[in-house]
Design a protein around this motif. Sequence first.
Motif, PDB file in Angstrom:
ATOM      1  N   ALA A 143     -14.646 -28.793   8.870  1.00  0.00           N
ATOM      2  CA  ALA A 143     -15.968 -28.423   8.350  1.00  0.00           C
ATOM      3  C   ALA A 143     -16.878 -29.646   8.255  1.00  0.00           C
ATOM      4  O   ALA A 143     -18.064 -29.586   8.607  1.00  0.00           O
ATOM      5  N   GLU A 144     -16.345 -30.758   7.778  1.00  0.00           N
ATOM      6  CA  GLU A 144     -17.149 -31.977   7.646  1.00  0.00           C
ATOM      7  C   GLU A 144     -17.567 -32.523   9.006  1.00  0.00           C
ATOM      8  O   GLU A 144     -18.708 -32.965   9.188  1.00  0.00           O
ATOM      9  N   ILE A 145     -16.673 -32.459   9.985  1.00  0.00           N
ATOM     10  CA  ILE A 145     -17.007 -32.929  11.336  1.00  0.00           C
ATOM     11  C   ILE A 145     -18.144 -32.101  11.923  1.00  0.00           C
ATOM     12  O   ILE A 145     -19.100 -32.632  12.498  1.00  0.00           O
ATOM     13  N   GLU A 146     -18.040 -30.779  11.741  1.00  0.00           N
ATOM     14  CA  GLU A 146     -19.007 -29.892  12.381  1.00  0.00           C
ATOM     15  C   GLU A 146     -20.345 -29.826  11.653  1.00  0.00           C
ATOM     16  O   GLU A 146     -21.383 -29.576  12.281  1.00  0.00           O
ATOM     17  N   THR A 147     -20.353 -30.022  10.354  1.00  0.00           N
ATOM     18  CA  THR A 147     -21.605 -29.868   9.602  1.00  0.00           C
ATOM     19  C   THR A 147     -22.350 -31.176   9.380  1.00  0.00           C
ATOM     20  O   THR A 147     -23.561 -31.155   9.117  1.00  0.00           O
ATOM     21  N   THR A 148     -21.657 -32.307   9.494  1.00  0.00           N
ATOM     22  CA  THR A 148     -22.335 -33.596   9.276  1.00  0.00           C
ATOM     23  C   THR A 148     -22.738 -34.281  10.576  1.00  0.00           C
ATOM     24  O   THR A 148     -23.484 -35.261  10.543  1.00  0.00           O
ATOM     25  N   GLN A 167      -3.616 -40.925   9.689  1.00  0.00           N
ATOM     26  CA  GLN A 167      -4.668 -41.121   8.678  1.00  0.00           C
ATOM     27  C   GLN A 167      -5.459 -39.835   8.485  1.00  0.00           C
ATOM     28  O   GLN A 167      -5.820 -39.156   9.441  1.00  0.00           O
ATOM     29  N   ARG A 168      -5.738 -39.500   7.233  1.00  0.00           N
ATOM     30  CA  ARG A 168      -6.560 -38.321   6.965  1.00  0.00           C
ATOM     31  C   ARG A 168      -8.028 -38.722   7.047  1.00  0.00           C
ATOM     32  O   ARG A 168      -8.497 -39.607   6.336  1.00  0.00           O
ATOM     33  N   TRP A 169      -8.740 -38.051   7.939  1.00  0.00           N
ATOM     34  CA  TRP A 169     -10.156 -38.326   8.169  1.00  0.00           C
ATOM     35  C   TRP A 169     -10.965 -37.116   7.714  1.00  0.00           C
ATOM     36  O   TRP A 169     -10.511 -36.330   6.891  1.00  0.00           O
ATOM     37  N   LEU A 170     -12.150 -36.936   8.248  1.00  0.00           N
ATOM     38  CA  LEU A 170     -12.988 -35.808   7.882  1.00  0.00           C
ATOM     39  C   LEU A 170     -12.323 -34.483   8.272  1.00  0.00           C
ATOM     40  O   LEU A 170     -11.616 -34.410   9.279  1.00  0.00           O
ATOM     41  N   ASN A 197      -7.136 -35.325  13.013  1.00  0.00           N
ATOM     42  CA  ASN A 197      -7.813 -35.851  11.827  1.00  0.00           C
ATOM     43  C   ASN A 197      -6.903 -35.948  10.601  1.00  0.00           C
ATOM     44  O   ASN A 197      -7.359 -36.315   9.522  1.00  0.00           O
ATOM     45  N   GLY A 198      -5.633 -35.579  10.747  1.00  0.00           N
ATOM     46  CA  GLY A 198      -4.680 -35.772   9.670  1.00  0.00           C
ATOM     47  C   GLY A 198      -4.617 -34.668   8.644  1.00  0.00           C
ATOM     48  O   GLY A 198      -3.860 -34.761   7.676  1.00  0.00           O
ATOM     49  N   HIS A 199      -5.375 -33.582   8.832  1.00  0.00           N
ATOM     50  CA  HIS A 199      -5.330 -32.461   7.900  1.00  0.00           C
ATOM     51  C   HIS A 199      -4.300 -31.431   8.368  1.00  0.00           C
ATOM     52  O   HIS A 199      -4.088 -31.263   9.574  1.00  0.00           O
ATOM     53  N   PRO A 200      -3.672 -30.702   7.454  1.00  0.00           N
ATOM     54  CA  PRO A 200      -2.673 -29.700   7.856  1.00  0.00           C
ATOM     55  C   PRO A 200      -3.322 -28.504   8.528  1.00  0.00           C
ATOM     56  O   PRO A 200      -4.472 -28.152   8.229  1.00  0.00           O
ATOM     57  N   TYR A 201      -2.577 -27.887   9.431  1.00  0.00           N
ATOM     58  CA  TYR A 201      -3.055 -26.684  10.117  1.00  0.00           C
ATOM     59  C   TYR A 201      -2.956 -25.488   9.196  1.00  0.00           C
ATOM     60  O   TYR A 201      -1.955 -25.282   8.501  1.00  0.00           O
TER      61      TYR A 201
END
Length: 345
Positions: free
Chosen positions: A134-139, A128-131, A185-189
């Motif tokens: 950048a979103e994890i660290e800033t929110t 599953q694609r999650w945050l 988090n499901g995002h590509p490297y």
Amino acid sequence: MIAALRAALVAGAAMISSIAAADPSVTILDFKDLDGWERDDHTAALRVFQNTCPDLDAPDWRAVCAAAPTFGSAKKFFELLFRPVLIEDGAEAKFTGYFEPELNGSRIPTARYRFPVYAKPPEVGLGQRWLSRAEIETTGALVGRGLEIAWVDDSVELFFLQIQGSGRIRLPDGSAIRVGYGGANGHPYRSIGAELVRRGTYQAHQVSAQVIQNWVKRNPAEGAELLRHNPSYVFFRRVDQVPAELGPLGAMNRSITTLRSVAVDPAYTPLGAPVWVEKDGAGPIRRLMIAQDTGSAIKGAQRADIFFGTGDAAGRLAGQLRDPGRMLVLLPIQRAYSLLPEAVL
């Protein structure tokens, strides 16, 4: 014993895994064709082989594993029951290295230890694609949820821990916590080294983990932004069943061994198989290793990643390795010959 062993080897030959390339080239060699074979420590290689022998299910593999303790000579064990097989898919051989990072950390946050190592949040499903990073660290999406396994003192080392997927965290009292891959988090490297090259900061041959780490420390604000160029974020789990003094778990869920375990593409090389490595370039290696791990970047019949151990020194050695050579997989005799085209037999 010999008759039963031979019967098992023949039975196992019918259970060959398909090789996932179009018409790969298969050549069976003799042990005398292996450069440096006579000089290796075959006993050390056999010990590592036996670590994962219990996980090999095919009849021919079970037979050779059962026979191992009956041989007085490790070298004779390999020579009598295996054949070296050169499998080529048209791509040049490429050897790289990997290691297990060791970070300084604490079970509680302090002024020094302020970068959390997180377990996977329950709402993140497999694939599953999650945050994004950048979103994890800033929110602050993970803050205060009890997901912290430990806190470490270096954000760049934590970043590379996520790339490696496992490591040790050395605590102030001298003890250690081992962590392993717990999800993503499901995002590509995206490579931050390639990004530095794209920006013109460095040339490709200048980029290494140490260079990136030094640049981020010299440029903290830009460095944080650079790390967020990679949206992928890896979560961890504690690996308490493996003593900290042993190697990390490989793909076979067993500890891997420094300079005796190698990551391969299982489409060509069966996990658990002995692999003869002839790495050329600086610091040539001629050594029998065991295919006990895999990696997302390890694709191809002649592609291998050599495990260099734990800590900064291992990391420096692993990071320098990008060399040619050749790799041969040692297969039980009937299994090896069953890979040949019928016209050759």
